[in-house]
Design a protein around this motif. Structure first.
Motif, PDB file in Angstrom:
ATOM      1  N   ARG A 163       0.829  -1.211   0.000  1.00  0.00           N
ATOM      2  CA  ARG A 163       0.000   0.000   0.000  1.00  0.00           C
ATOM      3  C   ARG A 163       0.864   1.262   0.000  1.00  0.00           C
ATOM      4  O   ARG A 163       0.489   2.268  -0.602  1.00  0.00           O
ATOM      5  CB  ARG A 163      -0.943   0.000   1.208  1.00  0.00           C
ATOM      6  N   THR A 164       2.042   1.199   0.637  1.00  0.00           N
ATOM      7  CA  THR A 164       2.915   2.382   0.604  1.00  0.00           C
ATOM      8  C   THR A 164       3.518   2.579  -0.786  1.00  0.00           C
ATOM      9  O   THR A 164       4.230   3.548  -1.022  1.00  0.00           O
ATOM     10  CB  THR A 164       4.080   2.296   1.613  1.00  0.00           C
ATOM     11  N   ARG A 165       3.257   1.624  -1.670  1.00  0.00           N
ATOM     12  CA  ARG A 165       3.699   1.784  -3.059  1.00  0.00           C
ATOM     13  C   ARG A 165       2.513   2.101  -3.970  1.00  0.00           C
ATOM     14  O   ARG A 165       2.553   1.862  -5.181  1.00  0.00           O
ATOM     15  CB  ARG A 165       4.409   0.512  -3.544  1.00  0.00           C
ATOM     16  N   GLY A 166       1.417   2.541  -3.358  1.00  0.00           N
ATOM     17  CA  GLY A 166       0.269   3.011  -4.151  1.00  0.00           C
ATOM     18  C   GLY A 166      -0.700   1.932  -4.560  1.00  0.00           C
ATOM     19  O   GLY A 166      -1.666   2.198  -5.273  1.00  0.00           O
ATOM     20  N   ILE A 167      -0.447   0.700  -4.113  1.00  0.00           N
ATOM     21  CA  ILE A 167      -1.331  -0.402  -4.506  1.00  0.00           C
ATOM     22  C   ILE A 167      -2.485  -0.471  -3.501  1.00  0.00           C
ATOM     23  O   ILE A 167      -2.255  -0.489  -2.289  1.00  0.00           O
ATOM     24  CB  ILE A 167      -0.532  -1.728  -4.543  1.00  0.00           C
TER      25      ILE A 167
ATOM     26  N   PRO B  24      -2.935   4.541   3.176  1.00  0.00           N
ATOM     27  CA  PRO B  24      -1.515   4.542   2.783  1.00  0.00           C
ATOM     28  C   PRO B  24      -1.314   4.663   1.277  1.00  0.00           C
ATOM     29  O   PRO B  24      -0.417   5.369   0.815  1.00  0.00           O
ATOM     30  CB  PRO B  24      -0.999   3.183   3.281  1.00  0.00           C
ATOM     31  N   GLU B  25      -2.183   3.984   0.495  1.00  0.00           N
ATOM     32  CA  GLU B  25      -2.020   4.018  -0.960  1.00  0.00           C
ATOM     33  C   GLU B  25      -2.303   5.409  -1.524  1.00  0.00           C
ATOM     34  O   GLU B  25      -1.681   5.834  -2.494  1.00  0.00           O
ATOM     35  CB  GLU B  25      -2.879   2.949  -1.657  1.00  0.00           C
TER      36      GLU B  25
ATOM     37  N   SER C  38       0.735   7.472  -0.874  1.00  0.00           N
ATOM     38  CA  SER C  38       1.808   7.116  -1.806  1.00  0.00           C
ATOM     39  C   SER C  38       1.549   7.702  -3.188  1.00  0.00           C
ATOM     40  O   SER C  38       2.428   8.300  -3.810  1.00  0.00           O
ATOM     41  CB  SER C  38       1.918   5.591  -1.895  1.00  0.00           C
ATOM     42  N   GLN C  39       0.308   7.507  -3.641  1.00  0.00           N
ATOM     43  CA  GLN C  39      -0.029   8.002  -4.985  1.00  0.00           C
ATOM     44  C   GLN C  39       0.147   9.517  -5.075  1.00  0.00           C
ATOM     45  O   GLN C  39       0.517  10.047  -6.120  1.00  0.00           O
ATOM     46  CB  GLN C  39      -1.474   7.625  -5.328  1.00  0.00           C
TER      47      GLN C  39
ATOM     48  N   VAL D 264       3.092  -2.109 -11.312  1.00  0.00           N
ATOM     49  CA  VAL D 264       1.773  -1.767 -10.756  1.00  0.00           C
ATOM     50  C   VAL D 264       1.881  -0.509  -9.893  1.00  0.00           C
ATOM     51  O   VAL D 264       1.053   0.402  -9.981  1.00  0.00           O
ATOM     52  CB  VAL D 264       1.206  -2.963  -9.934  1.00  0.00           C
ATOM     53  N   SER D 265       2.943  -0.444  -9.068  1.00  0.00           N
ATOM     54  CA  SER D 265       3.049   0.742  -8.200  1.00  0.00           C
ATOM     55  C   SER D 265       3.383   1.996  -9.007  1.00  0.00           C
ATOM     56  O   SER D 265       2.835   3.071  -8.737  1.00  0.00           O
ATOM     57  CB  SER D 265       4.051   0.520  -7.063  1.00  0.00           C
TER      58      SER D 265
ATOM     59  N   ALA E  76       0.268   3.217 -10.559  1.00  0.00           N
ATOM     60  CA  ALA E  76      -0.658   3.832  -9.596  1.00  0.00           C
ATOM     61  C   ALA E  76      -0.295   5.305  -9.404  1.00  0.00           C
ATOM     62  O   ALA E  76      -1.166   6.181  -9.364  1.00  0.00           O
ATOM     63  CB  ALA E  76      -0.592   3.081  -8.268  1.00  0.00           C
TER      64      ALA E  76
ATOM     65  N   LEU F 140       8.896   6.072  -8.576  1.00  0.00           N
ATOM     66  CA  LEU F 140       7.687   6.747  -8.098  1.00  0.00           C
ATOM     67  C   LEU F 140       7.821   8.270  -8.087  1.00  0.00           C
ATOM     68  O   LEU F 140       6.818   8.976  -8.005  1.00  0.00           O
ATOM     69  CB  LEU F 140       7.313   6.238  -6.693  1.00  0.00           C
TER      70      LEU F 140
END
Lengths: 405, 261
Positions: free
Chosen positions: A363-367, B82-83, B86-87, B111-112, B115, B172
């Motif tokens: 999740r900390t990687r945007g997933i 959290p996502e 990050s995004q 995938v990350s 995102a 990222l």
């Protein structure tokens, strides 16, 4: 007693085969398994009763293939379709077993049956009419992959039996697919005899629709220097039992098993395995995974028997389980019974939930949480799915599982 | 220091932040403001709350914010997942990067990255385009492409895991990167490669928070500010020479600040 009556009212004694008569006789004294016995105590009684509720059906309705045939060379068979099989090619042959061969082999198997341990087989052979028993003798090499389908029609109980002789030095990939239509019960018994130096990659994929039930029994006899690889997957059944019995009859054989069961809602799916080493230098590597969600119940009981004759056996059995809900239940019991003194045997079991730290990392990687859970489940499934032959390339089981879970 | 006039708006503002886990208070009123182009270092004894602060900024669900606010680019992010953090451009480099067996590193990175790109309204990359991009970024951390085909961090050495973290940071392109003990487990050469990577990725519009115990990382990446944490609070803030003083005198020296606080 009801089930006996049900079979009997369906047809007169004259129409029953000799095998049916023998099995019915064995069931007569105690028609249902003992609910207090180790093999049946966790089985949901009302669900087993639902399994038996449907009327016995010996003819199938039209069967819809679950996925297209990708390669022309693949051999597809449907148990219950009345056809003669005789494929004789330069390198291999696949032929139907004669009536005598079938009778002889099944009768011999029945003579070893115990009421509780083999109740599912006794029921199956009591119910299976001639048309629903498929016997095959496979010989040779460079055999095209074989797919064998079994199904149960809606609102009925269907019994299908498969007997396969794998002749000496034979090597084959075989996928068995068991499908349950809505509100149905399928009784599937498979008898596999691997002769010396033969090898099989066997896949068993069973899935149902709403409120379908399955009793799936697999009996394997391995002669020396044979190699048996089993990849199995059971999901989407109101009630399902997968009973595996493997007998390395003279040792010096190899068995690899990777199985998985997935339960949701209030489903119950159980796997019972019994691996018996009756000779030296046997090898087993087994992993069974369960994933239980909602209010469902998954059961794994595995036993490994290593008598004195089975010196230098190397066996490993691992049960890994993932509990996705506080209301779901997993029971697991891997066990060893060792008499021989020169063996290497290990077993273990783990029950865990989705790894919170892995989820946070993703999740900390945007997933998103949903995607991260899917990625985690996909890695959990992948080990088993990649072991199932044939299906892995053309039948996207993983997608099916992830989209339904 | 924090009251110094700045030309642009802050990237991150942590205002009097208190947080707990299982009813146990961990942070007890932390305040920190980070402007574009700045590098901050946070130092302190084990268990003083440094890593917790980084996890709370990244949105770890195990911690509850009991008081105070976290603002990112002027917006309160206390309740963001959290996502979402990050995004929108917050990156947390883990002290112990997690191994995810069975999930391909390449696919995970793709995938990350997508995102983040989706959030930035950039076109998402297919496998082929992504491979081009990742090859270019691998150069920054001098990482062997073979690591892309493995499962995420599985079988990676400590140094390889940290390089993989910086590779993710490079892909990222965050507005702020919080690097939690990125220097731990690195030999001198690997430390230089990782530090050089961090410097290449950062620019005048982005910021970095380095959480570390050692001066050696700060020799490679010179911070504008150094904060010392103790018992869930920032007890002293200074410029880069504060880290040198700390290295020389040890954390016992900071005990006096705690008493003053």
């Amino acid at each position: 007693m009801e089930i006996i009556e049900k079979i009997k009212t369906n047809k007169s004694d004259d129409n029953l085969t000799e095998i049916q008569k023998i099995c019915l006789h064995k069931l007569q004294s105690s028609p249902l398994p003992n609910p207090k016995s180790e093999l049946w105590r966790l089985s949901n009684k009302s669900k087993l009763s639902t399994f038996l509720d449907f009327s016995v059906n010996e003819k199938d309705s039209k069967f819809d293939m679950p996925y297209p045939k990708n390669s022309q060379s693949t051999i597809r068979l449907i148990i219950g379709e009345n056809y003669q099989i005789k494929l004789i090619e330069k390198n291999y042959s696949i032929q139907q077993l004669s009536e005598d061969e079938l009778q002889k082999y099944i009768k011999e198997q029945i003579s070893f049956f115990k009421q509780n341990e083999n109740w599912s087989d006794l029921l199956n052979l009591s119910l299976s009419c001639k048309n629903n028993i498929l016997g095959l003798k496979i010989n040779g090499s460079k055999i095209p992959p074989i797919e064998i389908f079994s199904n149960a029609s809606s609102n009925s109980l269907n019994a299908k039996t498969l007997v396969i002789f794998l002749e000496k030095n034979c090597d084959v990939e075989l996928l068995q697919v068991n499908l349950g239509k809505e509100n149905s019960s399928l009784s599937q018994s498979t008898f596999f005899c691997l002769k010396e130096n033969s090898s099989v990659n066997h896949g068993v994929v069973s899935y149902g629709e709403n409120r379908s039930n399955l009793l799936n029994s697999l009996n394997v006899i391995q002669q020396k220097n044979s190699s048996y690889n089993l990849g199995s997957l059971h999901f989407k059944f109101n009630y399902a039992r997968f009973e595996i019995s493997i007998n390395q009859s003279a040792g010096n054989a190899k068995t690899h098993i990777k199985g998985m069961q997935i339960t949701k809602k209030d489903e119950q799916i159980s796997t019972y395995t019994k691996i018996e080493f009756n000779g030296p230098n046997g090898f087993l590597d087994q992993i069974n995974k369960s994933l239980a969600d909602d209010k469902s119940h998954a059961v794994f009981e595995g036993s490994i028997l290593v008598p004195k004759v089975a010196q230098r056996t190397d066996a490993s059995q691992l049960s890994r389980n993932l509990l996705l809900s506080n209301l779901a239940q997993i029971d697991t019991k891997p066990q060893l019974e060792i008499i021989a003194d020169d063996v290497k045997c290990k077993h273990g079991a783990t029950i865990s939930q989705l790894n919170e730290e892995e989820l946070f990392y993703m999740r900390t990687r945007g997933i998103t949480l949903t995607e991260a859970s899917k990625l985690q489940l996909s890695s959990y499934f992948q080990e088993i799915i990649s072991f199932i032959p044939i299906s892995k390339d053309k039948w996207d089981l993983l997608d099916k599982l992830l989209n339904e879970n | 220091m924090q009251s110094k006039m700045k030309e642009s708006d802050p990237i991150l503002e942590v205002e009097n932040l208190s947080a707990s886990t299982d009813n146990l208070p961990i942070l007890k009123g932390v305040s920190l403001t980070v402007y574009p182009g700045e590098i901050h270092a946070i130092m302190g004894r084990n268990g003083c709350g440094k890593s917790t602060l980084s996890k709370i900024i990244a949105g770890h669900p195990s911690y509850n914010i009991t008081n105070g606010d976290i603002k990112f680019l002027g917006e309160n992010i206390n309740s963001l997942e959290p996502e979402e953090r990050s995004q929108s451009g917050i990156f947390l480099g883990f002290q112990y990067p997690i191994e995810i067996p069975g999930v391909s590193n390449l696919e995970f990175l793709r995938v990350s990255t997508n995102a983040r790109r989706k959030f930035l309204k950039k076109e998402e990359l297919d496998t082929f385009d992504f491979e081009e991009l990742v090859k270019e970024k691998l150069e920054i951390v001098k990482m062997d492409p073979a690591f892309l085909s493995r499962s995420v961090n599985q079988g990676f050495s400590g140094g390889e895991k940290k390089r993989n973290e910086i590779l993710q940071m490079a892909l990222l392109e965050p507005k702020i990167a919080i690097l939690d003990e990125t220097d731990s487990g690195l030999d001198i050469d690997a430390l230089r490669i990782v530090a050089s990577g961090i410097k290449k990725i950062s620019n005048a519009q982005t910021a970095i928070i380095l959480i570390t115990h050692y001066q050696r990382l700060l020799d490679e990446i010179k911070p504008n500010y150094v904060h010392v944490m103790s018992d869930g609070q920032i007890i002293k803030t200074g410029e880069s020479d504060l880290a040198l003083e700390l290295e020389e005198k040890g954390y016992e020296w900071t005990d006096n600040f705690v008493k003053e606080t």
